[in-house]
Design an enzyme around this catalytic site. Sequence first.
Site, PDB file in Angstrom:
ATOM      1  CB  SER A 140       2.586   1.581   5.948  1.00  0.00           C
ATOM      2  OG  SER A 140       1.045   1.811   6.718  1.00  0.00           O
TER       3      SER A 140
ATOM      4  CG  HIS B  13      -0.685   0.309   2.659  1.00  0.00           C
ATOM      5  ND1 HIS B  13      -0.301  -0.461   3.364  1.00  0.00           N
ATOM      6  CD2 HIS B  13      -0.285   1.349   3.194  1.00  0.00           C
ATOM      7  CE1 HIS B  13       0.179   0.146   4.647  1.00  0.00           C
ATOM      8  NE2 HIS B  13       0.134   1.402   4.268  1.00  0.00           N
TER       9      HIS B  13
ATOM     10  CG  ASP C 218       0.078  -4.169   3.185  1.00  0.00           C
ATOM     11  OD1 ASP C 218       0.521  -3.168   1.504  1.00  0.00           O
ATOM     12  OD2 ASP C 218      -0.017  -3.152   4.015  1.00  0.00           O
TER      13      ASP C 218
END
Length: 248
Positions: free
Chosen positions: A201, A65, A108
């Site tokens: 992230s 992402h 992910d």
Amino acid sequence: MFLLLVFLVAVLPVNTEGGEIIWGTETKPHSRPYMAYIKFYDSKLDPRRCGGFLVEEDIIMTAAHCYGSHMIVTLGAHNIQEQKNTQVIRVYKAKLHSDFNNETLVNDIMLLKLEHKAQLNSAVKTIALPKSNDWVKPGQVCTVAGWGILPNCTSPETLQEVNLEVQNGQKCYARSKNYNNSIQLCVGNPNERKATSKGDSGGPFVCGGVAQGIVSHCLCPYAPPRVFTRISSFIPWIQKTVKLLQQP
Ligand SMILES: *[C@@H]1O[C@H](CO)[C@@H](O)[C@H](O)[C@H]1NC(C)=O
Ligand SMILES: *[C@@H]1O[C@H](CO)[C@@H](O)[C@H](O)[C@H]1NC(C)=O
Ligand SMILES: *[C@@H]1O[C@H](CO)[C@@H](O)[C@H](O)[C@H]1NC(C)=O
């Protein structure tokens, strides 16, 4: 659109017991020489940033992402405002996991090939990946680092780190039926009020010097645990993809 979704949901942990969120501490400068700071633009051309980590001299691992345009990686940084001794290298090619789902955020994981090899030194080093049968268990405490936002919603200049405890997968599954313990990790003791936040992230969850997880997403609006990608479940994909990226 998926980026917007991810960043909107990546709010600070909600602490149901009141009091302050206990955040991590500043890392000892260059004690995590595999850390990469990734800048890119999302589909709305808004500037974004993520963490990542060096797994080969010219390969960065991060979350899928965190994909965007004009991706650029800084290695060897501690205070991100200081350019001294850092290596800033553009991303030549990105490979997202082909089964990455931008709504459920399963799979992910992404590998980035850099335009040229990084120069390895005391501030820039690769990190080891786990073996396929390396199963991270509940109760294990590992460390995550990042330049993500602090509890007061400001961005730190220096790299921060926090120790987080692996939870039983049921705790994440109870909140989201998309949680899959065979390819994800459920991380962060809800009673400890420590967590990753927006901007963390893609960073590595490091257990005994091995990158076992990738910071993925929260199960917001709930407090921790959060969901990380379980790297040991992707070793065949990683090997295949690195080989592909290394082809001229
Ligand atoms: C998210 O995935 C859907 C389905 O694969 C796709 O149509 C959409 O373009 C994706 N969104 C982004 C921003 O990549
Ligand atoms: C936010 O928190 C950090 C870490 O505690 C602190 O260094 C910084 O000064 C704070 N910023 C503001 C604007 O309060
Ligand atoms: C969990 O992930 C594995 C590996 O991708 C997959 O085989 C399995 O079907 C998934 N389980 C569920 C319930 O989706």
